[in-house]
Design an enzyme around this catalytic site. Structure first.
Site, mmCIF file in Angstrom:
data_model
loop_
_atom_site.group_PDB
_atom_site.id
_atom_site.type_symbol
_atom_site.label_atom_id
_atom_site.label_comp_id
_atom_site.label_asym_id
_atom_site.label_seq_id
_atom_site.Cartn_x
_atom_site.Cartn_y
_atom_site.Cartn_z
ATOM 1 C CB VAL A 60 39.505 -1.635 63.233
ATOM 2 C CG1 VAL A 60 39.137 -2.535 64.245
ATOM 3 C CG2 VAL A 60 40.081 -0.503 64.048
ATOM 4 N N GLY A 105 35.098 -4.690 58.722
ATOM 5 C CA GLY A 105 36.146 -3.704 58.972
ATOM 6 C C GLY A 105 35.489 -2.344 58.809
ATOM 7 C CE LYS A 106 31.883 2.254 58.945
ATOM 8 N NZ LYS A 106 30.757 1.791 58.237
ATOM 9 N N GLY A 107 37.016 1.896 58.734
ATOM 10 C CA GLY A 107 38.334 2.939 58.812
ATOM 11 C C GLY A 107 37.775 4.308 58.853
ATOM 12 C CG ASP A 146 30.699 4.905 57.033
ATOM 13 O OD1 ASP A 146 29.930 4.127 57.000
ATOM 14 O OD2 ASP A 146 30.713 5.940 57.866
#
Ligand code: NAD
Length: 413
Positions: A60, A105-107, A146
């Site tokens: 995202v 952002g992040k995934g 992460d």
């Protein structure tokens, strides 16, 4: 016990509170509430026994008004689009707050990686990176580790990207030092937490020497924070991890505790302190309580038991929004995650800059620049909080949102 809150609702509520106080234009507000792009992919894995499994993966991209999207990739069985959206937005505010030229952002992949071999995780990681390749790039979107991903996973990502596009270390941060990782990255988040405690003590007139500290979660962030706080003269009286807690009313030998945790990946069996539950640790009377493990650990069911003067949010989202409000009313200051744990992404930014320059900085340079970034951000947040008589969290969001909104406006649509 932690409480699964709707991460997305909590982050939108927090955004709206700060946007109201800023008087943010309705059109900009609507845009900043929504992610710029969401990519949902199937990640296939050929297992070691030749069977085939299929997982959901996400990337995202929340907002890139201030620079390329930036944020980690998480492997966890609770990863869903709601969580990834809220963490992506959190990165937009965090990078803006410490004033580094990134967006958010992040995934993640919805998987419990503990049941998979190293080779399986490598195949899964490479497949995922190929799937998100169209939307990432060193000037587009720069992933990082992460929960349950680490420097090794970043090395696989970098290699996979390099095979398609040529050698590009700046495609990910949090890499091993030998592949272009930054000196000082491993300790950066914990160091930032310790700097935040020091600045909080200075702002509120607390004597740092002898100040009592409890840390929930003695992993990467918690253990480095404990070590640096010990160096600053604080008294760490309780620490815990997933296996339980330890209480040492006279204070731990923080260097010995750190070394033990580094070697054994737990504090269990370290030979210091008496056993204590995680719930009891949270309720201890201390100056600084540092949740450094999970989200939602301070919530409306246990907020009345909190006995500290300051909550220093080292984990992402450890205090639910209602609990945070209750603490503010009780006079317990909560230093928010987007400020407290921003040391990690700050040194990730330094890593990216070093990769683009193809030049490695000395560790002292990294640490000095980190210190300056975090102290500046803390002072700005503290000044706004005093001026407007608002919580440090709302002040932090106001500083961040204002910065992003200005960049958004200047670019035009
Ligand atoms: P980690 O996996 O190294 O450490 C997590 C620690 O929490 C471990 O000691 C684990 O045993 C403990 N833990 C897990 N469940 C627990 C429970 N129920 N009760 C008590 N302890 C428990 O992870 P980390 O990198 O130290 O990250 C910790 C937190 O900080 C996470 O919320 C992460 O999102 C956040 N964070 C990390 C970084 C970073 O650079 N590592 C940056 C920003 C935010």
């Amino acid at each position: 016990m932690s409480v699964k809150v709707s991460n997305l609702k909590a982050s939108v509520d927090q955004f709206d509170r700060a946007a109201d106080l800023l008087g943010l234009d309705e059109n900009i507000r609507n845009s900043l509430r929504m992610p710029d792009r969401e990519l949902s992919v199937e990640v296939l894995l050929r297992r070691d026994d030749e069977s085939l499994e299929s997982f959901k993966g996400y990337r995202v991209q929340h907002n890139n008004s201030r620079g390329p999207f930036k944020g980690g990739i998480r492997y966890h069985h609770e990863v869903d689009i709601d969580e990834v959206r809220s963490l992506a937005a959190l990165m937009t505010w965090k990078t803006a707050l410490v004033d580094i030229p990134y967006g958010g952002g992040k995934g993640g992949i919805t998987i419990d990686p503990s049941g998979y071999s190293e080779r399986e995780l490598e195949r899964l990681s490479r497949r995922f990176f190929r799937a998100i390749d169209p939307v990432i790039g060193p000037n587009k979107d720069v992933p990082a580790p992460d929960v349950n991903t680490n420097a090794q996973v970043m090395a696989w990502f970098m290699d996979e990207y390099g095979q398609m596009h040529g050698h590009t270390p700046a495609i990910v941060t949090g890499k091993p030092i030998s592949l272009g990782g930054s000196l000082g990255r491993e300790s950066a988040t914990g160091k930032g937490v310790a700097i935040t405690v020091r600045e909080t003590a200075s702002k509120f007139g607390v004597e740092l020497k002898g100040a009592t500290v409890a840390i929930q979660g003695f992993g990467n962030v918690g253990s480095y924070a404990g070590k640096f706080l010990g160096d600053m003269g604080c008294k760490l009286i309780a620490a815990s991890d997933v296996h339980g807690g330890l209480h040492a009313p006279d204070g731990f030998d923080t260097d010995a505790l750190f070394d033990y945790a580094y070697e054994h990946r737990t504090i269990k069996g370290c030979g210091q302190g008496k056993e204590i539950s995680n719930d009891d640790l949270i309720a201890l009377e201390v100056d600084f309580l540092i949740p450094a493990a999970l989200g939602g650990v301070i919530h409306k069911m246990n907020v009345d038991q909190i006995n500290c003067r300051y909550v220093i949010e080292a984990a992402n989202g450890p205090t639910t929004p209602p609990a945070s409000e209750t603490l503010f009313e009780k006079g317990v200051h909560v230093v928010p995650d987007i400020l407290t744990n921003a040391g990690g992404v700050t040194v990730s930014y330094f890593e990216w800059v070093q990769n683009l320059q193809q030049f490695q900085w000395e560790e002292e340079d990294v640490n000095a620049k980190l210190e300056r970034k975090l102290v500046n951000a803390f002072k700005e947040v503290a000044a706004l909080s005093d001026k407007k008589k608002i919580s440090l969290r709302t002040a932090a969001y106001m500083v961040a949102i204002d910065r992003v909104a200005r960049a958004f406006e200047l670019r035009g649509v």
